[in-house]
Motif scaffolding. Structure first.
Motif, PDB file in Angstrom:
ATOM      1  N   ILE A  46      -0.605   3.718   3.998  1.00 43.28           N
ATOM      2  CA  ILE A  46      -1.971   4.247   3.675  1.00 43.28           C
ATOM      3  C   ILE A  46      -1.909   5.809   4.078  1.00 43.28           C
ATOM      4  O   ILE A  46      -1.476   6.060   5.138  1.00 43.28           O
ATOM      5  CB  ILE A  46      -3.094   3.698   4.224  1.00 43.28           C
ATOM      6  N   SER A  60      -0.091   0.871  -5.086  1.00 40.16           N
ATOM      7  CA  SER A  60      -1.606  -0.154  -5.260  1.00 40.16           C
ATOM      8  C   SER A  60      -1.786   0.389  -6.657  1.00 40.16           C
ATOM      9  O   SER A  60      -1.944   1.661  -7.146  1.00 40.16           O
ATOM     10  CB  SER A  60      -2.331   0.330  -4.342  1.00 40.16           C
ATOM     11  N   ALA A  81      -2.536   4.370 -10.396  1.00 38.59           N
ATOM     12  CA  ALA A  81      -3.781   4.336  -9.775  1.00 38.59           C
ATOM     13  C   ALA A  81      -4.173   5.845  -9.916  1.00 38.59           C
ATOM     14  O   ALA A  81      -5.405   6.397  -9.869  1.00 38.59           O
ATOM     15  CB  ALA A  81      -3.943   4.009  -8.290  1.00 38.59           C
ATOM     16  N   ASP A 126      -5.538   2.031  -5.785  1.00 39.96           N
ATOM     17  CA  ASP A 126      -5.945   2.909  -4.842  1.00 39.96           C
ATOM     18  C   ASP A 126      -4.654   4.089  -4.719  1.00 39.96           C
ATOM     19  O   ASP A 126      -3.635   3.272  -4.177  1.00 39.96           O
ATOM     20  CB  ASP A 126      -6.266   2.399  -3.453  1.00 39.96           C
ATOM     21  N   LYS A 127      -4.815   5.075  -4.911  1.00 44.95           N
ATOM     22  CA  LYS A 127      -3.596   6.157  -5.067  1.00 44.95           C
ATOM     23  C   LYS A 127      -3.092   6.331  -3.810  1.00 44.95           C
ATOM     24  O   LYS A 127      -2.015   7.046  -3.631  1.00 44.95           O
ATOM     25  CB  LYS A 127      -4.162   7.429  -5.952  1.00 44.95           C
TER      26      LYS A 127
END
Length: 102
Positions: free
Chosen positions: A96, A73, A23, A76-77
């Motif tokens: 996250i 992901s 990502a 989403d980096k």
């Protein structure tokens, strides 16, 4: 084509989990998870600068157990997941992180 010297990155602990972070489109980035029963484990975020042949790293503590698998992901980096083991039980953590500083 130039013959660049090889780039080597060493870890403090044994590692079994490695994944590219696809990502991230502005950098060459890998995530590596360590596997230790005695010490707090780590997630190494490794950026490779192919123009200068340099590695930059950030290390996150993963205190909940030894990392058996890590996945980034694809969209989403700032999100990755680890599959880890603690006291003969297997768990999944979705982590996250803020990528503002990288």
């Amino acid at each position: 084509m130039e013959d660049d010297a090889p780039v080597i990155y060493g870890l403090e602990f044994q590692a079994r989990a490695l994944t590219p972070q696809t990502a991230e489109t502005d950098a060459i980035r890998f995530l590596v998870g360590t596997q230790s029963l005695k010490y707090d484990n780590q997630v190494h975020i490794i950026d490779f600068d192919d123009e200068n042949n340099i590695i930059n790293k950030n290390v996150l503590l993963h205190q909940v157990g030894e990392i058996w698998n890590i996945s980034a992901s694809p969209a989403d980096k700032g999100v990755f997941a680890t599959c880890y083991n603690k006291s003969k039980c297997n768990f999944l953590a979705i982590i996250i992180i803020s990528m503002r500083n990288w």
